[in-house]
Design a protein around this motif. Structure first.
Motif, PDB file in Angstrom:
ATOM      1  N   GLU A  58      -6.825  -7.440  -9.242  1.00  0.00           N
ATOM      2  CA  GLU A  58      -6.008  -6.302  -9.652  1.00  0.00           C
ATOM      3  C   GLU A  58      -6.874  -5.055  -9.872  1.00  0.00           C
ATOM      4  O   GLU A  58      -6.519  -3.960  -9.434  1.00  0.00           O
ATOM      5  CB  GLU A  58      -5.251  -6.662 -10.924  1.00  0.00           C
ATOM      6  CG  GLU A  58      -4.147  -5.713 -11.293  1.00  0.00           C
ATOM      7  CD  GLU A  58      -3.345  -6.245 -12.464  1.00  0.00           C
ATOM      8  OE1 GLU A  58      -3.652  -5.848 -13.603  1.00  0.00           O
ATOM      9  OE2 GLU A  58      -2.421  -7.052 -12.236  1.00  0.00           O
ATOM     10  N   LYS A  59      -8.011  -5.231 -10.529  1.00  0.00           N
ATOM     11  CA  LYS A  59      -8.913  -4.086 -10.751  1.00  0.00           C
ATOM     12  C   LYS A  59      -9.449  -3.540  -9.434  1.00  0.00           C
ATOM     13  O   LYS A  59      -9.530  -2.333  -9.232  1.00  0.00           O
ATOM     14  CB  LYS A  59     -10.065  -4.480 -11.675  1.00  0.00           C
ATOM     15  CG  LYS A  59      -9.648  -4.609 -13.119  1.00  0.00           C
ATOM     16  CD  LYS A  59     -10.827  -4.937 -13.994  1.00  0.00           C
ATOM     17  CE  LYS A  59     -10.355  -5.222 -15.382  1.00  0.00           C
ATOM     18  NZ  LYS A  59     -10.725  -4.223 -16.335  1.00  0.00           N
ATOM     19  N   GLN A  60      -9.820  -4.433  -8.531  1.00  0.00           N
ATOM     20  CA  GLN A  60     -10.326  -4.003  -7.233  1.00  0.00           C
ATOM     21  C   GLN A  60      -9.223  -3.286  -6.449  1.00  0.00           C
ATOM     22  O   GLN A  60      -9.480  -2.267  -5.797  1.00  0.00           O
ATOM     23  CB  GLN A  60     -10.854  -5.197  -6.433  1.00  0.00           C
ATOM     24  CG  GLN A  60     -11.417  -4.834  -5.082  1.00  0.00           C
ATOM     25  CD  GLN A  60     -12.623  -3.911  -5.171  1.00  0.00           C
ATOM     26  OE1 GLN A  60     -13.362  -3.923  -6.138  1.00  0.00           O
ATOM     27  NE2 GLN A  60     -12.815  -3.095  -4.158  1.00  0.00           N
ATOM     28  N   MET A  62      -6.740  -1.585  -7.695  1.00  0.00           N
ATOM     29  CA  MET A  62      -6.558  -0.259  -8.286  1.00  0.00           C
ATOM     30  C   MET A  62      -7.658   0.702  -7.837  1.00  0.00           C
ATOM     31  O   MET A  62      -7.398   1.880  -7.593  1.00  0.00           O
ATOM     32  CB  MET A  62      -6.501  -0.344  -9.811  1.00  0.00           C
ATOM     33  CG  MET A  62      -5.244  -1.026 -10.324  1.00  0.00           C
ATOM     34  SD  MET A  62      -3.709  -0.364  -9.630  1.00  0.00           S
ATOM     35  CE  MET A  62      -3.771   1.311 -10.186  1.00  0.00           C
ATOM     36  N   ARG A  63      -8.884   0.192  -7.704  1.00  0.00           N
ATOM     37  CA  ARG A  63      -9.977   1.036  -7.206  1.00  0.00           C
ATOM     38  C   ARG A  63      -9.679   1.507  -5.784  1.00  0.00           C
ATOM     39  O   ARG A  63      -9.919   2.655  -5.445  1.00  0.00           O
ATOM     40  CB  ARG A  63     -11.298   0.275  -7.236  1.00  0.00           C
ATOM     41  CG  ARG A  63     -11.903   0.172  -8.607  1.00  0.00           C
ATOM     42  CD  ARG A  63     -13.342  -0.355  -8.532  1.00  0.00           C
ATOM     43  NE  ARG A  63     -13.716  -0.835  -9.834  1.00  0.00           N
ATOM     44  CZ  ARG A  63     -13.874  -2.113 -10.165  1.00  0.00           C
ATOM     45  NH1 ARG A  63     -13.728  -3.056  -9.253  1.00  0.00           N
ATOM     46  NH2 ARG A  63     -14.198  -2.460 -11.378  1.00  0.00           N
ATOM     47  N   ARG A  64      -9.172   0.598  -4.968  1.00  0.00           N
ATOM     48  CA  ARG A  64      -8.852   0.954  -3.581  1.00  0.00           C
ATOM     49  C   ARG A  64      -7.692   1.932  -3.515  1.00  0.00           C
ATOM     50  O   ARG A  64      -7.705   2.858  -2.713  1.00  0.00           O
ATOM     51  CB  ARG A  64      -8.549  -0.299  -2.768  1.00  0.00           C
ATOM     52  CG  ARG A  64      -9.809  -1.161  -2.567  1.00  0.00           C
ATOM     53  CD  ARG A  64      -9.602  -2.288  -1.618  1.00  0.00           C
ATOM     54  NE  ARG A  64      -9.374  -1.760  -0.270  1.00  0.00           N
ATOM     55  CZ  ARG A  64      -8.905  -2.502   0.721  1.00  0.00           C
ATOM     56  NH1 ARG A  64      -8.612  -3.775   0.514  1.00  0.00           N
ATOM     57  NH2 ARG A  64      -8.708  -1.986   1.910  1.00  0.00           N
ATOM     58  N   ASP A  66      -6.843   4.089  -5.930  1.00  0.00           N
ATOM     59  CA  ASP A  66      -7.387   5.360  -6.424  1.00  0.00           C
ATOM     60  C   ASP A  66      -8.315   6.018  -5.409  1.00  0.00           C
ATOM     61  O   ASP A  66      -8.395   7.241  -5.337  1.00  0.00           O
ATOM     62  CB  ASP A  66      -8.129   5.150  -7.744  1.00  0.00           C
ATOM     63  CG  ASP A  66      -7.191   4.777  -8.889  1.00  0.00           C
ATOM     64  OD1 ASP A  66      -5.965   4.999  -8.762  1.00  0.00           O
ATOM     65  OD2 ASP A  66      -7.689   4.255  -9.907  1.00  0.00           O
ATOM     66  N   GLY A  67      -9.019   5.200  -4.639  1.00  0.00           N
ATOM     67  CA  GLY A  67      -9.942   5.722  -3.636  1.00  0.00           C
ATOM     68  C   GLY A  67      -9.249   6.205  -2.372  1.00  0.00           C
ATOM     69  O   GLY A  67      -9.872   6.826  -1.512  1.00  0.00           O
ATOM     70  N   SER A  69      -7.981   4.417   0.086  1.00  0.00           N
ATOM     71  CA  SER A  69      -8.297   3.665   1.303  1.00  0.00           C
ATOM     72  C   SER A  69      -7.161   2.772   1.782  1.00  0.00           C
ATOM     73  O   SER A  69      -7.309   2.039   2.744  1.00  0.00           O
ATOM     74  CB  SER A  69      -9.561   2.821   1.095  1.00  0.00           C
ATOM     75  OG  SER A  69      -9.335   1.823   0.128  1.00  0.00           O
TER      76      SER A  69
END
Length: 114
Positions: A58-60, A62-64, A66-67, A69
């Protein structure tokens, strides 16, 4: 090697196990397996690992997001998949009579899982 972290260990499995034991100082987070509770103990261990992996994914995700990608379609599918996984976890916790507190483990310097 730090007292609070295991960064790298070239010692034996017993030494590594001892170091991990030092990190998990919360009595409630320890797995207690015996003939009478093997099923629930194993379920607790497996569901704790699944919950840890789910939170990391889930954290990964969200990073994607937000990024930037991911496409809108990918974001939609990802959200739906994570929701279904969370619902399945709730169902399994209910089936094995476990709570979030039961699955919470002390990750040492990282803090508690939940």
């Amino acid at each position: 090697m730090s007292e609070n972290k295991i960064l790298f260990n070239t010692g034996s499995l017993d030494e590594l196990s001892e170091e991990i034991g030092k990190l998990t100082n919360n009595e409630e987070s320890r797995l207690k397996l015996g003939p009478d509770n093997a099923d629930s103990g194993l379920a607790k261990l497996v569901l704790t690992l699944v919950e840890l992996i789910r939170k990391l994914v889930e954290k990964q995700a969200m990073r994607r997001v937000d990024g930037g990608s991911l496409t809108e379609d990918e974001i939609e599918r990802l959200g739906e998949t994570l929701m279904k996984l969370e619902l399945k976890m709730e169902e399994l916790k209910k089936h094995f009579n476990l709570t979030d507190r039961d699955l919470n483990i002390n990750l040492g310097p990282l803090g508690n899982l939940m």
